[in-house]
Design a protein around this motif. Structure first.
Motif: not given
Ligand code: ZN
Ligand code: ZN
Length: 439
Positions: A275-295, A347-354
């Motif tokens: 996946s990491l190689a494909l992200f770079r090769e395809r110039d794609a973006f990853l949008v992790p959403t950690l705070v939602t699991y935390w919340a 809790h939207q801004n808690e993502e920054f801390r994570l």
């Protein structure tokens, strides 16, 4: 693949003019301006004309201009959250399909106002928000962030956008409801569904490419949609100069979506080296959403998440931080997403801390500014304090690149928020000097 920089937000020719007061000619004076690209600050004045930053320099001539004294404060670009569901007043997606739209939008108006007050001047909605909400915000009827929307997220039968229980045999969705998803099976139906969202002004297309947490019958480890169906969505989006964002958890789901030309992977918790190689090769973006699991783990059950769904949360939470660390180390473009539902949106801004646990604070800030603007196709216009950019500014009382708590605990640090050149939120920490006033 590259989306046009000016989306339908700008082309709603039927829109009446904004009902709010004319945008003032303003100078934001003497603040420490944070250049998020270099990670450095420099004291400067910022001239804002008709909603655009027209000049940045020292000792700008402020005669005849409104002047906002930002000395002692840090001025940075307004934040961008690239994964929100503004209409999701509950974590129970079934409830959204069964509730009157008028009630849903009353909640949404509150959610948009609070989102703006947390420093987010632009959001990318990934299911639920539509052209009506975006237009209402543009006209000033609703106070909130600029809304880039996809309309309905497109899902296969039994996928993450299909909210029916196993015992329900009726057609998916409820016409006219505020459900986040729509169901389409087969290449032709997927093409039609994408075209329909584009017809309604979608800035991007959202597809469900794996199982998820908030859907009743699928599994996290399932892939969803055939390759042909994903490619059909990408083709149709590309034809309209739009792009596809895909909900995907597992490496299997992520990698096939990236190979099919999807531009952003949402969540991505279970990515692998390929996946990491494909992200770079395809110039794609990853949008992790950690705070939602935390919340969700903290309080999801209080907000309507069923016990069964709550059990799924732990699976995705444990791997999330590790995925971000690996993606950051591999140079993958990471973009800020909160994905919070219902009462948990506070809790939207808690993502920054994570995020700052696994990368330098400035990189967490970039994910919500410059890199997010790149994903949105608005490079140079959003996410930067620069001449020619839209005047979306967040003024805070300390440097968040030195202490991410400034953004994570935004209510304790916000001085003022400027959106499109207008002061849309201010606190007693602010002093505005009107024309001719002396300090
Ligand atoms: Zn999702
Ligand atoms: Zn989502």
């Amino acid at each position: 693949m590259e989306p046009r920089s000016r989306g339908p937000e700008r082309s709603m020719s039927t829109s009446p003019p904004r009902s709010t007061a004319p945008v003032p000619q303003l100078i934001v004076a003497g603040g420490a301006v944070l250049d998020v690209t270099t990670g450095t600050t420099q004291t400067a004045d910022i001239r804002i004309e008709d909603g655009t930053i027209t000049e940045i320099g020292t000792d700008l001539d402020a005669r005849g201009w409104s002047r906002l004294d930002a000395s002692g404060a840090v001025v940075m670009p307004g934040l961008i959250d690239a994964h929100v569901h503004l209409t999701a007043f509950s974590a129970d997606f079934r409830a959204l399909e069964q509730t009157a739209a008028s009630y849903v939008y009353a909640h949404t108006a509150k959610a948009t106002r609070e989102t703006l007050q947390r420093g987010f001047t632009t959001v990318r909605d990934l299911g639920g928000a539509d052209h009506g909400l975006a237009q209402a915000q543009q006209e000033g009827l609703v106070v909130g962030p600029r809304v880039l929307f996809c309309g309905h997220a497109i899902s296969q039968t039994g996928g993450h956008g299909d909210m029916r229980l196993p015992g329900e045999e009726h057609s998916p969705g409820t016409p006219g409801s505020c459900g986040l998803g729509t169901v389409a099976d087969g290449v032709d139906a997927v093409r039609a569904a994408v075209r329909n969202e584009i017809r309604k002004g979608a800035h991007h297309i959202k597809i469900m490419a794996s199982g998820g947490v908030s859907s009743p019958t699928d599994r996290i480890d399932s892939t969803q949609y055939s390759l042909g169906e994903i490619q059909a969505a990408v083709d149709e989006a590309d034809a309209a100069n739009r792009y596809v964002a895909a909900h995907a958890y597992t490496a299997r789901a992520i990698n096939r979506a990236l190979r099919a030309g999807v531009r952003s992977i949402e969540h991505g918790n279970l990515l692998d080296d390929e996946s990491l190689a494909l992200f770079r090769e395809r110039d794609a973006f990853l949008v992790p959403t950690l705070v939602t699991y935390w919340a969700l783990q903290e309080e999801g059950r209080e907000h309507g998440l069923s016990e069964g769904m709550w059990q799924k949360v732990d699976t995705v939470l444990q791997t999330g931080l590790d995925a971000i660390r690996r993606a950051h180390d591999a140079g993958v473009k990471l973009v800020y997403g909160s994905d919070l539902l219902g009462g948990m949106q506070r809790h939207q801004n808690e993502e920054f801390r994570l995020l700052a646990q696994v990368q330098p604070a400035i990189d967490a800030i970039r994910s919500a500014t410059v890199t997010a603007a790149d994903l949105l196709g608005r490079t140079g216009e959003l996410g930067v304090v620069a001449e020619g950019a839209i005047a979306d500014l967040l003024i805070v009382d300390a440097d968040p690149s030195a202490d991410i708590g400034v953004l994570a605990d935004i209510a304790d640090h916000v001085v003022a928020i400027i959106q499109g050149g207008q002061i849309v939120h201010s606190t007693p920490r602010l002093q505005v000097l009107r024309r001719g006033d002396d300090l």
